[in-house]
Design an enzyme around this catalytic site. Structure first.
Site, short mmCIF file in Angstrom:
data_model
loop_
_atom_site.label_atom_id
_atom_site.label_comp_id
_atom_site.label_asym_id
_atom_site.label_seq_id
_atom_site.Cartn_x
_atom_site.Cartn_y
_atom_site.Cartn_z
N TYR A 1 3.26 5.37 5.63
CA TYR A 1 2.61 5.45 4.30
C TYR A 1 1.46 6.47 4.32
CZ TYR A 1 5.10 1.01 3.41
OH TYR A 1 6.05 0.03 3.28
N SER B 1 12.32 -6.01 9.27
CA SER B 1 12.39 -5.66 7.84
C SER B 1 13.74 -5.02 7.57
CB SER B 1 11.25 -4.70 7.49
OG SER B 1 11.34 -4.29 6.14
N THR C 1 0.82 -1.24 0.00
CA THR C 1 0.00 0.00 0.00
C THR C 1 0.83 1.27 0.00
OG1 THR C 1 -0.19 -0.04 2.42
CG2 THR C 1 -1.96 -1.10 1.17
N GLN D 1 11.09 -8.78 6.16
CA GLN D 1 10.59 -8.20 4.91
C GLN D 1 11.75 -7.48 4.22
OE1 GLN D 1 7.67 -4.64 3.60
NE2 GLN D 1 6.61 -6.19 4.79
N GLU E 1 -5.07 -8.56 -11.78
CA GLU E 1 -4.01 -9.32 -12.47
C GLU E 1 -3.04 -9.96 -11.47
OE1 GLU E 1 -1.92 -7.00 -15.47
OE2 GLU E 1 -0.05 -8.06 -15.04
N ARG F 1 -4.87 -4.01 -12.46
CA ARG F 1 -3.62 -4.65 -12.03
C ARG F 1 -3.76 -5.32 -10.65
NH1 ARG F 1 -1.85 -0.20 -15.11
NH2 ARG F 1 -1.71 1.22 -13.33
N1 LIG Z 1 9.81 -2.67 4.28
C1 LIG Z 1 10.24 -1.82 3.40
O1 LIG Z 1 11.27 -1.15 3.59
C2 LIG Z 1 9.50 -1.65 2.10
C3 LIG Z 1 10.11 -0.99 1.03
C4 LIG Z 1 9.41 -0.89 -0.18
C5 LIG Z 1 8.15 -1.43 -0.28
N2 LIG Z 1 7.55 -2.05 0.79
C6 LIG Z 1 6.18 -2.62 0.68
O2 LIG Z 1 6.14 -3.46 -0.48
C7 LIG Z 1 5.09 -3.01 -1.33
C8 LIG Z 1 5.44 -3.30 -2.78
O3 LIG Z 1 6.65 -2.70 -3.17
P1 LIG Z 1 6.73 -1.45 -4.15
O4 LIG Z 1 5.50 -0.64 -4.03
O5 LIG Z 1 8.04 -0.83 -3.92
O6 LIG Z 1 6.85 -2.09 -5.60
P2 LIG Z 1 6.08 -3.17 -6.50
O7 LIG Z 1 4.93 -3.75 -5.81
O8 LIG Z 1 7.15 -4.07 -7.04
O9 LIG Z 1 5.61 -2.27 -7.73
C9 LIG Z 1 4.59 -1.33 -7.62
C10 LIG Z 1 4.49 -0.57 -8.92
O10 LIG Z 1 4.15 -1.42 -9.99
C11 LIG Z 1 2.92 -1.02 -10.61
N3 LIG Z 1 2.18 -2.26 -10.91
C12 LIG Z 1 1.45 -3.00 -10.05
N4 LIG Z 1 1.00 -4.12 -10.65
C13 LIG Z 1 1.47 -4.09 -11.92
C14 LIG Z 1 1.32 -4.96 -13.02
N5 LIG Z 1 0.65 -6.09 -12.93
N6 LIG Z 1 1.91 -4.59 -14.20
C15 LIG Z 1 2.63 -3.45 -14.29
N7 LIG Z 1 2.79 -2.58 -13.27
C16 LIG Z 1 2.22 -2.90 -12.09
C17 LIG Z 1 2.23 -0.15 -9.59
O11 LIG Z 1 1.42 0.83 -10.19
P3 LIG Z 1 -0.21 0.87 -10.04
O12 LIG Z 1 -0.52 1.11 -8.62
O13 LIG Z 1 -0.58 2.01 -10.93
O14 LIG Z 1 -0.71 -0.45 -10.55
C18 LIG Z 1 3.43 0.52 -8.88
O15 LIG Z 1 3.92 1.62 -9.63
C19 LIG Z 1 4.95 -1.53 -0.98
O16 LIG Z 1 3.75 -0.97 -1.44
C20 LIG Z 1 5.06 -1.60 0.52
O17 LIG Z 1 3.85 -2.07 1.07
C21 LIG Z 1 8.22 -2.16 1.97
#
Ligand SMILES: NC(=O)c1ccc[n+]([C@@H]2O[C@H](COP(=O)([O-])OP(=O)(O)OC[C@H]3O[C@@H](n4cnc5c(N)ncnc54)[C@H](OP(=O)(O)O)[C@@H]3O)[C@@H](O)[C@H]2O)c1
Length: 326
Positions: A58, A169, A25, A193, A282, A279
């Protein structure tokens, strides 16, 4: 055979279990319209997601909580069906701040407990109102980091029933060992994480965690949003990888679905973020196909050992976790 996500839970070392697919999120608060997170989490629950990954920093835990409570009120799910992971921010590490911080999160969510509460980063920052405390020269103000003392305060929160499972994490092996070897340890971390996807497969940390019964939760599992303000965009876009696309074509799946399936199939929890209905849908459709052993090996071989999330602005912190090999 098509399996539902409810059947896709991984046991944790404390007797609980975690759904292998969750909704991330994190979305930049300044550019994300209010209500987007709320609608996305509601839709995700309707589709079948049962695991939501969030955090105080967040700035949308209120919307996550409202979505969960709405779906419970509608009778769509029960509280015990939902797995919510919250995170303890860097400015809240001192033991006396841990419980009040978690209680604030619970109040924001409107829930009595969280399923998993994790230390977001192993680096303490100066406590106070500023989330990113800096001095007059713009330099981050750090704080003495005592991960064992923070962990003991978390153990008390679990005993008080505010959280079911405890985790960490962005911890490296040494930092995990600090907790695992702590005299009088009551509860081991259940999860770590960390960034994990086909370009950063984490073979050594994964093996270490397997040996200690710690589940890896893979963040940025489809290669991040490529937001250059915090992502290392010199590493190429994961979803354009020809091998992921080729394997996807074989199954009528996208490269994103292949990347998610890869981790889920090797026991790594995935938390892709999407606030887009198409998405979100998906990313959930990864339980009706499986990859062959050869395809798993081909994807493992894509590892570049380069992080998208390097957090270099904090690399001078004494507990910056990414200097060590793993
Ligand atoms: N613990 C930590 O330090 C840490 C660090 C980073 C992240 N996190 C957590 O991990 C989650 C996920 O990581 P993230 O947000 O960095 O990256 P991610 O989930 O790898 O990628 C998210 C991005 O991809 C797009 N997307 C989603 N589904 C898609 C698909 N099927 N095809 C193409 N593009 C797609 C999303 O846009 P749309 O929304 O427009 O679909 C968004 O821009 C975060 O939201 C957070 O909850 C934790």
């Amino acid at each position: 055979m098509e399996l539902t996500v409810e059947q896709h839970r991984i046991p944790l070392n404390d007797g609980n279990s975690i759904p292998v697919l969750g909704l991330g999120t994190y979305s930049p608060p300044t550019t994300t319209p209010k209500g987007t997170c709320l609608e996305s989490v509601k839709l995700a629950i309707d589709i079948g997601y049962r695991h939501i990954d969030g955090a105080y920093v967040y700035y949308n835990e209120n919307e996550v909580g409202e979505a969960i409570r709405t779906k419970i009120a509608e009778g769509k799910v029960k509280r015990e069906d939902i797995f919510y992971c919250g995170k303890l921010w860097n400015t809240c590490h001192p033991p006396e701040l841990v419980r009040p911080t978690l209680e604030k999160t619970l109040k924001t969510l409107g829930l009595d407990y969280v399923d998993l509460y994790i230390v977001e980063l192993p680096m303490a920052f100066k406590p106070g109102d500023a989330i990113y405390p800096r001095d007059e020269n713009g330099k981050y103000i750090y704080h003495k980091t005592d991960l064992c003392a923070t962990w003991e305060a978390l153990e008390e929160c679990k005993e008080a029933g505010l959280v079911k499972s405890l985790g960490v994490s962005n911890f490296n092996r040494r930092q995990l060992e600090l907790i695992l070897n702590k005299p009088g340890l009551k509860y081991k971390p259940t999860t770590n994480q960390v960034e994990c996807h086909p370009y950063f497969t984490q073979p050594k940390l994964l093996e270490f965690c397997r040996q200690h019964n710690i589940v890896i939760v893979g963040y940025s599992p489809i290669g991040t949003s490529r937001d250059a303000s915090w992502v290392n965009v010199s590493s190429p876009p994961l979803l354009e990888d020809p091998i992921l696309i080729r394997i996807g074509n074989k199954y009528g799946k996208t490269s994103a679905q292949v990347a998610l399936r890869f981790n889920a199939q090797r026991g790594v929890v995935v938390i892709p973020k999407s606030f887009n209905p198409k998405r979100i849908t998906e990313n959930f459709q990864i339980f009706d196909f499986s990859l062959t052993d050869e395809e798993m090996k081909d994807i493992e071989a894509l590892n570049k050992n380069i992080r998208y999330v390097e957090l270099l602005m904090w690399s001078d912190h004494p507990e910056y976790p990414f200097k060590e090999e793993y």
